[in-house]
Design an enzyme around this catalytic site. Structure first.
Site: not given
Length: 507
Positions: A74, A76, A79-82, A216
């Site tokens: 859902i 990207e 530093f990360s993907s979700v 952020d």
């Protein structure tokens, strides 16, 4: 290295579990087969690349298979993907973080708790955030620790649990139903904005009370549900601790006479422009983390004494997007372009003062930039009106009380001088954040409106103003990555996820 995991959340007692089982009518007949079949069906519907990522994560984390079923990707980011996942054992734990089981609905009479009549057997979801191995152990540890400190809030996504396998780290967070910002930002009324920002500033006030700068703040990191009128602040990957007592005093802005010093500095610079040949001074270093278009002036000027006020500026940019119906409001490629975009609104004179406040010089030969700032109300009407005739017609009318409060709040958030910028605590005392609870007359108020933000006038120089604003008011949609969150249980010891030896190795 084996998976690291410790469960901190209390398990449901035998008596509580009996009640839950009775109420939910939980059945476990062929549960494993049903889950496996569902998983196969869902995996077939997602893109091949995402499917491969999900399969790799499932193979790497054995415990993940036992507790969650990954559904889809859902979000990207850098530093990360979700990933969205189903919590297979939701009923076994006390889920005090699950605020969606009792939705908060805003009304003109205040908050009302509206119970949601959901089927208790309906799947419960979580968001599983995979932090890339390129992130340092110190950064990962910092995010987990901050999430743990912020637990217990209804406006901040808490840490449910975390898993680690060698250099791979997964963070489990609640999944919140929310509406994409692009679907509502151009249609929100002043009262809708009031509710939105009250919720956002409540979250910011809680983070700042604990000495945390989010760094952020942007629409994709504030998950707002238009239906329930409730929002949750997420993604603390760039967050950092702040202690005003230990703040570095290397920047001129921390001096008690900062404004006077900045004025003297800017005058001195006018007679000594240029670069020092073979300059041996060390380069200026400061935290520049954040999303382009939302970073405060002090971040762009590399101030070494940044405070939680950088988050206030970012919130002000979001409000400006609501009012101008332009998103993203700023779309710069680098820090220099970002400063020029801000200068289009605030003018060269105030930008010089702001630069001097941080020991910098602001000079430009762009002829379309004016010395004085653009009036906020005129800017908003110019950007949101479809034609010059509509703009001039609206400009002739006095602003309503709601509009005046909104403009005043905007001015306090978008203050170039970080020392004068409003704090989250002060913002929560501003009348604009309580429009839904205040009674207003429908007719325009006759009270005089302070229109002295600057003397740049659209009537006097409409062509020039349009020219130097056109590059920031004619946007293509910027692709943003939502990193939402979902629903589940279990908190873990941060030290167990990232032990001290790993932290030291990555420092």
């Amino acid at each position: 290295m084996a998976e690291a995991h410790i469960t901190l959340s209390p398990k449901v007692t035998h008596e509580q579990q009996t009640d839950i089982d009775s109420e939910c009518e939980i059945t476990e007949v062929d549960d494993e087969n049903v889950n496996e079949n569902k998983s196969q069906e869902m995996i077939q519907d997602i893109p091949a690349r995402d499917r491969e990522e999900i399969e790799n994560i499932t193979r790497t984390f054995v415990e993940l298979q036992e507790n969650y079923r990954l559904i889809e990707k859902i979000g990207e980011g850098t530093f990360s993907s979700v990933y969205k996942a189903e919590d297979l054992h939701y009923g076994r734990y006390i889920n005090d973080w699950d605020i969606q089981s009792e939705v908060l609905k805003e009304s003109s009479f205040g908050k009302e708790k509206i119970p949601v009549n959901e089927d208790s057997r309906k799947p419960k979801y979580v968001a599983i955030k995979k932090i890339y191995a390129t992130s340092s152990p110190a950064r990962i540890y910092n995010e987990l620790e901050i999430l743990y400190l912020l637990r217990g809030s209804s406006v901040i996504a808490p840490l449910i649990t975390a898993l680690r396998n060698e250099d791979q780290v997964l963070v489990v967070l609640p999944y919140y139903e929310h509406t994409d910002f692009r679907q509502y930002y151009s249609t929100f009324s002043y009262r809708d904005m009031s509710i939105y920002f009250r919720c956002l500033f409540q979250a910011m006030q809680q983070t700042q009370t604990l000495g945390i700068i989010h760094r952020d703040i942007k629409p994709s990191n504030f998950l707002f549900d238009v239906r329930t009128k409730h929002g949750v602040l997420v993604d603390f990957g760039l967050a950092e601790r702040y202690d005003g007592r230990q703040q570095s005093h290397s920047c001129r802005c921390t001096n008690s006479n900062a404004a006077e010093l900045a004025h003297d500095f800017s005058i001195a610079q006018e007679t000594s422009l240029g670069y020092i040949k073979n300059d041996t001074r060390p380069s200026k270093r400061a935290n520049r983390a954040g999303t382009r278009g939302f970073r405060a002036p002090e971040v762009l000027f590399k101030c070494s004494s940044q405070s939680p006020k950088v988050d206030i500026w970012s919130a002000g940019v979001i409000l400006l997007s609501f009012l101008t119906k332009r998103f993203p409001m700023f779309n710069s490629k680098d820090d220099v372009d970002a400063l020029m975009e801000i200068a289009c609104i605030f003018g060269k004179s105030e930008m010089r003062q702001c630069a001097a406040l941080h020991g910098c010089t602001f000079e430009t030969n762009v002829s379309t930039l004016t010395e004085k700032r653009v009036n906020f109300r005129k800017l908003i009407l110019w950007a949101s009106c479809g034609s010059a005739s509509i703009y001039k017609e609206k400009l002739r009318h006095k602003p309503s009380q709601e509009e005046r409060l909104c403009l005043d709040f905007l001015e306090k958030c978008l203050e170039l001088d970080c020392n004068k910028r409003i704090s989250a605590e002060e913002a929560l005392d501003h009348d604009f954040l309580y429009l839904d609870n205040l009674a207003y007359e429908k007719k325009d108020d006759d009270t005089a409106f302070d229109n002295s933000f600057g003397e740049t006038s659209f009537e006097k120089d409409e062509d020039l103003t349009a020219k130097h604003l056109s590059h920031i008011l004619d946007f293509k949609e910027q692709e943003e990555t939502d990193e939402p969150t979902s629903l589940s249980k279990r908190k873990r010891s941060i030290d167990e996820i990232l032990p001290n030896d790993a932290l030291q190795d990555g420092a």
